[in-house]
Design a protein around this motif. Structure first.
Motif, PDB file in Angstrom:
ATOM      1  N   GLY A  88       4.679  15.330   5.334  1.00 26.89           N
ATOM      2  CA  GLY A  88       4.209  14.964   4.006  1.00 26.89           C
ATOM      3  C   GLY A  88       4.537  13.542   3.572  1.00 26.89           C
ATOM      4  O   GLY A  88       4.341  13.189   2.410  1.00 26.89           O
ATOM      5  N   ILE A  89       5.052  12.737   4.476  1.00 30.94           N
ATOM      6  CA  ILE A  89       5.157  11.298   4.165  1.00 30.94           C
ATOM      7  C   ILE A  89       3.790  10.713   4.545  1.00 30.94           C
ATOM      8  O   ILE A  89       3.484  10.527   5.719  1.00 30.94           O
ATOM      9  N   ASN A  90       2.989  10.477   3.546  1.00 21.81           N
ATOM     10  CA  ASN A  90       1.574  10.227   3.823  1.00 21.81           C
ATOM     11  C   ASN A  90       1.279   8.833   4.343  1.00 21.81           C
ATOM     12  O   ASN A  90       0.244   8.592   4.948  1.00 21.81           O
ATOM     13  N   ARG A  91       2.179   7.900   4.080  1.00 23.68           N
ATOM     14  CA  ARG A  91       1.995   6.551   4.616  1.00 23.68           C
ATOM     15  C   ARG A  91       3.336   6.099   5.155  1.00 23.68           C
ATOM     16  O   ARG A  91       4.313   5.999   4.412  1.00 23.68           O
ATOM     17  N   VAL A  92       3.361   5.814   6.443  1.00 24.02           N
ATOM     18  CA  VAL A  92       4.646   5.581   7.083  1.00 24.02           C
ATOM     19  C   VAL A  92       4.506   4.458   8.113  1.00 24.02           C
ATOM     20  O   VAL A  92       3.445   4.295   8.718  1.00 24.02           O
ATOM     21  N   PHE A  93       5.539   3.643   8.245  1.00 26.91           N
ATOM     22  CA  PHE A  93       5.502   2.620   9.297  1.00 26.91           C
ATOM     23  C   PHE A  93       6.898   2.331   9.809  1.00 26.91           C
ATOM     24  O   PHE A  93       7.902   2.633   9.164  1.00 26.91           O
ATOM     25  N   GLU A  94       6.917   1.744  11.009  1.00 27.11           N
ATOM     26  CA  GLU A  94       8.184   1.352  11.617  1.00 27.11           C
ATOM     27  C   GLU A  94       7.952   0.131  12.500  1.00 27.11           C
ATOM     28  O   GLU A  94       7.023   0.100  13.300  1.00 27.11           O
ATOM     29  N   TYR A 119       6.759  10.624  16.803  1.00 27.14           N
ATOM     30  CA  TYR A 119       7.712  10.857  15.709  1.00 27.14           C
ATOM     31  C   TYR A 119       7.106  10.503  14.355  1.00 27.14           C
ATOM     32  O   TYR A 119       7.317  11.199  13.365  1.00 27.14           O
ATOM     33  N   LEU A 120       6.360   9.404  14.320  1.00 22.45           N
ATOM     34  CA  LEU A 120       5.743   9.039  13.041  1.00 22.45           C
ATOM     35  C   LEU A 120       4.733  10.090  12.609  1.00 22.45           C
ATOM     36  O   LEU A 120       4.600  10.411  11.426  1.00 22.45           O
ATOM     37  N   LYS A 121       4.047  10.688  13.579  1.00 22.10           N
ATOM     38  CA  LYS A 121       3.094  11.743  13.225  1.00 22.10           C
ATOM     39  C   LYS A 121       3.802  12.991  12.706  1.00 22.10           C
ATOM     40  O   LYS A 121       3.290  13.689  11.833  1.00 22.10           O
ATOM     41  N   ARG A 122       4.988  13.263  13.244  1.00 22.76           N
ATOM     42  CA  ARG A 122       5.769  14.383  12.687  1.00 22.76           C
ATOM     43  C   ARG A 122       6.051  14.125  11.203  1.00 22.76           C
ATOM     44  O   ARG A 122       6.135  15.056  10.402  1.00 22.76           O
ATOM     45  N   LEU A 123       6.266  12.851  10.858  1.00 16.66           N
ATOM     46  CA  LEU A 123       6.538  12.527   9.452  1.00 16.66           C
ATOM     47  C   LEU A 123       5.291  12.713   8.596  1.00 16.66           C
ATOM     48  O   LEU A 123       5.382  13.110   7.428  1.00 16.66           O
ATOM     49  N   ILE A 124       4.126  12.447   9.216  1.00 19.65           N
ATOM     50  CA  ILE A 124       2.878  12.721   8.508  1.00 19.65           C
ATOM     51  C   ILE A 124       2.766  14.228   8.247  1.00 19.65           C
ATOM     52  O   ILE A 124       2.418  14.663   7.151  1.00 19.65           O
ATOM     53  N   GLU A 178       4.070   0.226  14.149  1.00 22.77           N
ATOM     54  CA  GLU A 178       3.098   1.318  14.118  1.00 22.77           C
ATOM     55  C   GLU A 178       3.026   1.821  12.686  1.00 22.77           C
ATOM     56  O   GLU A 178       4.049   1.921  12.007  1.00 22.77           O
ATOM     57  N   PHE A 179       1.806   2.089  12.222  1.00 19.04           N
ATOM     58  CA  PHE A 179       1.679   2.665  10.878  1.00 19.04           C
ATOM     59  C   PHE A 179       0.600   3.738  10.841  1.00 19.04           C
ATOM     60  O   PHE A 179      -0.399   3.662  11.549  1.00 19.04           O
ATOM     61  N   TYR A 180       0.874   4.747  10.022  1.00 18.55           N
ATOM     62  CA  TYR A 180       0.019   5.934   9.953  1.00 18.55           C
ATOM     63  C   TYR A 180      -0.294   6.253   8.504  1.00 18.55           C
ATOM     64  O   TYR A 180       0.594   6.172   7.660  1.00 18.55           O
ATOM     65  N   GLN A 181      -1.573   6.563   8.287  1.00 18.52           N
ATOM     66  CA  GLN A 181      -1.993   6.856   6.920  1.00 18.52           C
ATOM     67  C   GLN A 181      -2.759   8.172   6.892  1.00 18.52           C
ATOM     68  O   GLN A 181      -3.802   8.310   7.552  1.00 18.52           O
ATOM     69  N   ALA A 182      -2.241   9.112   6.123  1.00 14.19           N
ATOM     70  CA  ALA A 182      -2.907  10.405   6.009  1.00 14.19           C
ATOM     71  C   ALA A 182      -4.220  10.259   5.232  1.00 14.19           C
ATOM     72  O   ALA A 182      -4.352   9.384   4.380  1.00 14.19           O
ATOM     73  N   TYR A 183      -5.166  11.087   5.568  1.00 12.97           N
ATOM     74  CA  TYR A 183      -6.494  11.148   4.923  1.00 12.97           C
ATOM     75  C   TYR A 183      -7.337   9.917   5.226  1.00 12.97           C
ATOM     76  O   TYR A 183      -8.323   9.659   4.538  1.00 12.97           O
ATOM     77  N   ALA A 184      -6.930   9.137   6.233  1.00 15.64           N
ATOM     78  CA  ALA A 184      -7.711   7.954   6.608  1.00 15.64           C
ATOM     79  C   ALA A 184      -8.223   8.129   8.034  1.00 15.64           C
ATOM     80  O   ALA A 184      -7.725   8.965   8.790  1.00 15.64           O
ATOM     81  N   ASP A 185      -9.233   7.345   8.400  1.00 19.36           N
ATOM     82  CA  ASP A 185      -9.718   7.378   9.775  1.00 19.36           C
ATOM     83  C   ASP A 185      -9.660   5.969  10.372  1.00 19.36           C
ATOM     84  O   ASP A 185      -9.142   5.055   9.755  1.00 19.36           O
ATOM     85  N   TYR A 186     -10.204   5.818  11.576  1.00 20.61           N
ATOM     86  CA  TYR A 186     -10.040   4.529  12.248  1.00 20.61           C
ATOM     87  C   TYR A 186     -10.790   3.393  11.558  1.00 20.61           C
ATOM     88  O   TYR A 186     -10.382   2.240  11.680  1.00 20.61           O
ATOM     89  N   GLU A 187     -11.831   3.731  10.829  1.00 19.69           N
ATOM     90  CA  GLU A 187     -12.528   2.692  10.060  1.00 19.69           C
ATOM     91  C   GLU A 187     -11.590   2.096   9.005  1.00 19.69           C
ATOM     92  O   GLU A 187     -11.517   0.885   8.822  1.00 19.69           O
ATOM     93  N   ASP A 188     -10.879   2.986   8.308  1.00 22.92           N
ATOM     94  CA  ASP A 188      -9.917   2.500   7.306  1.00 22.92           C
ATOM     95  C   ASP A 188      -8.866   1.608   7.957  1.00 22.92           C
ATOM     96  O   ASP A 188      -8.437   0.605   7.387  1.00 22.92           O
ATOM     97  N   MET A 189      -8.443   2.015   9.154  1.00 19.70           N
ATOM     98  CA  MET A 189      -7.383   1.266   9.812  1.00 19.70           C
ATOM     99  C   MET A 189      -7.874  -0.111  10.260  1.00 19.70           C
ATOM    100  O   MET A 189      -7.129  -1.081  10.254  1.00 19.70           O
ATOM    101  N   TYR A 211       0.824  -1.207   0.000  1.00 19.22           N
ATOM    102  CA  TYR A 211       0.000   0.000   0.000  1.00 19.22           C
ATOM    103  C   TYR A 211       0.861   1.260   0.000  1.00 19.22           C
ATOM    104  O   TYR A 211       0.406   2.344   0.373  1.00 19.22           O
ATOM    105  N   ASN A 212       2.140   1.095  -0.355  1.00 19.44           N
ATOM    106  CA  ASN A 212       3.061   2.230  -0.455  1.00 19.44           C
ATOM    107  C   ASN A 212       3.336   2.939   0.865  1.00 19.44           C
ATOM    108  O   ASN A 212       3.561   4.149   0.895  1.00 19.44           O
ATOM    109  N   PHE A 213       3.270   2.191   1.955  1.00 18.61           N
ATOM    110  CA  PHE A 213       3.760   2.765   3.212  1.00 18.61           C
ATOM    111  C   PHE A 213       5.285   2.766   3.151  1.00 18.61           C
ATOM    112  O   PHE A 213       5.900   1.821   2.651  1.00 18.61           O
TER     113      PHE A 213
END
Length: 477
Positions: A229-235, A221-226, A257-268, A179-181
């Motif tokens: 502008g790194i819209n999909r990130v994981f570690e 820290y991952l949210k700082r990356l969001i 942990e993974f974070y996806q911009a423009y998504a909500d908890y339903e998507d997760m 998913y391009n994280f």
RNA sequence: GCACCUCUAGCUCAACUGGCAGAGCAACUGACUCUUAAUCAGUAGGUUCAGGGUUCAAGUCCCUGGAGGUGUACCA
């Protein structure tokens, strides 16, 4: 005594002109490959295999050995006439535990056992410590954890657990990358810790004369990356929490942990379901005698609603005293719990959590135990959050991330208050994180999954120590 | 942190109400060219977790300490 004897054997080998520690060895096949399709090998090509001698049966001028390579074991047949008298002398000095290489054809013995008939025998590495007895293996849990290498030599199922662990991590990584994280690394040493409720380990940087914490989470820290502008990130992150140890807690443990911009908890929730769909391809497994069904969609239960259903008590919007009263009626010990959030959480884990065997999303937790989650879009007092529970174990935590900086500031202030009231696990105020999201963080969904607990479930392991290669033990004295 | 249990040969385990510390595997010597928990004959192997106490006598009972396990607390 035995060690003395093994060193004696080593010396004798050297006297015979043998170097007991070779530099390399050409292996043509793993034992597993040979066992998988024996007909391709019997009386055919010459193979060379290598492994550790795990048992030895000597009969005068011949001997049978069992050797074990990474995955499998196989019998070896040695004849003095085949390998030569000189080499046979070396072979006689070999101990159980030594690592050898043999070259020859595969055949079946009278008793139908697939065997390498060795024309060439090479001692590759001489062992100097006796292995545990072969029949009962190694039982002592302390040695198994402290000297995991012996455990791995002796117990095949242990090795299987750690191969599985690697496979699980790879599967999750593959899905996220699909998913391009972007996989990143963020600091383990943090001047301000946050992202979870926990006591940190502290350390000190000498050159900077600076107090540092080992991370309890990497969320902020991952949210700082969001924000960046790194819209999909994981570690995949080792996190450290300075707390007690039990079947489901080790002071250092692994989370993804993974974070996806423009998504909500339903998507997760969808991604979490998809991850487990891939981890459990046939849809169900057995854990500690209980069948667990991973079929989608997972059951969702409302945090307050499930407590009400289970106990008859509606604990929403209650004062601390009212909550204490309810806990008392439910015979739940809340002596150490001071804040309403802690009491509510305790009531939940004592009444609802343990019965959740099949994967379940517990959703819409109270706001006061969720300082990084966004308020629910419709329901007041709760946040958009879910915790996946499997086999009664919390295996993760996720939310629609709070991205309103002013509200986040206020939530941190609440935490600081609780800290002053004596909650040593309340958050520190992370002013730099607030600054970061003031630049604007898109709506974001984020998830943390506990890798160790997931591995426990998927390998039917009763304790977290069975899925961590080197679990923390006290220093030997 | 607290409670209970465990700790004996390299490993897995015995040793009754306190009475000579033992077996199997591993090791050593010898025999044995299809064995496989090889077999047969023989040999050796111990700071009974550490320290203290009670006793004529302690692996065993008591105290202190250590490590591990289980439960519980803490821990999202």
């Amino acid at each position: 005594m035995l060690e003395k004897q093994m060193i004696e054997n080593l010396k004798k080998m050297r006297e015979l002109g043998e170097n007991p520690y070779k530099y390399r060895y050409d292996i043509t096949h793993s034992i597993k490959e040979i066992l998988e399709r024996p007909d391709d090998f019997i009386e055919k090509e010459v193979v060379s295999v290598a492994g550790r001698v795990i048992s030895k049966r000597r009969h005068g001028k011949i001997m049978f050995l069992d050797i074990k390579d990474e995955m499998s074991k196989m019998q070896v047949y040695l004849r003095k006439d085949d390998i030569g008298a000189d080499i046979y002398e070396i072979a006689k000095l070999m101990d159980i535990g030594d690592i050898i290489g043999v070259k020859g054809q595969i055949f079946k013995t009278k008793t139908e056992e697939l065997t390498v008939k060795s024309d060439e025998f090479t001692l590759l590495s001489k062992s100097l410590k006796p292995l545990p007895e072969k029949f009962h293996g190694l039982q002592d849990k302390e040695i198994r954890y402290r000297k995991r290498y012996i455990d791995l030599i002796m117990n095949d199922d242990v090795k299987a657990v750690f191969f599985k662990r690697s496979e699980i991590i790879e599967t999750i990584r593959k899905i996220l990358k699909g998913y391009n994280f972007l996989e990143v690394e963020t600091p383990v040493l943090q001047p301000v810790y946050g992202g979870a409720f926990a006591e940190p380990f502290t350390t000190h940087h000498n050159a900077q004369d600076m107090k540092l914490y080992l991370r309890i989470a990497n969320e902020l820290y991952l949210k700082r990356l969001i924000v960046g502008g790194i819209n999909r990130v994981f570690e995949f992150a080792k996190d450290f929490r300075n707390e007690g140890m039990d079947k489901t807690h080790n002071p250092e443990f692994t989370q993804v942990e993974f974070y996806q911009a423009y998504a909500d908890y339903e998507d997760m929730m969808n991604i979490v379901e998809e991850i487990f769909e891939n981890l459990v391809p046939n849809g169900s497994i057995e854990y500690q005698g209980q069948k667990i069904d991973f079929k989608r969609p997972w059951k969702r239960i409302d945090f307050y609603g499930s407590i009400k259903e289970k106990t008859g008590f509606d604990i929403k919007d209650k004062t601390v005293d009212e909550l204490k009263d309810i806990a008392k009626k439910l015979h739940i010990d809340i002596e150490n719990k001071k804040t309403s959030g802690k009491i509510i959480d305790e009531i939940f884990s004592e009444t609802v959590q343990n019965d959740l065997i099949n994967p379940t999303f517990v959703i819409n937790q109270p706001i006061d135990i969720s300082p990084l989650a966004k308020m629910h879009r419709d329901i007041p007092g709760v946040v958009e959050r879910f915790e996946p529970i499997i086999a009664g174990m919390e295996v993760g935590n996720a939310f629609s991330e709070l991205n309103d900086p002013l509200e986040q500031e206020q939530r941190f202030n609440e935490q600081v208050k609780e800290r002053k009231l004596g909650d040593s696990e309340a958050f520190e105020f992370d002013i730099e994180f607030i600054e970061a999201i003031k630049y604007g963080m898109p709506p974001t969904g984020g998830v943390g999954l506990g890798i160790d607990r997931i591995v426990m479930i998927l390998t039917d392991s009763p304790s977290i120590r069975d899925v961590i290669l080197f679990p923390l033990l006290k220093k030997e004295k």
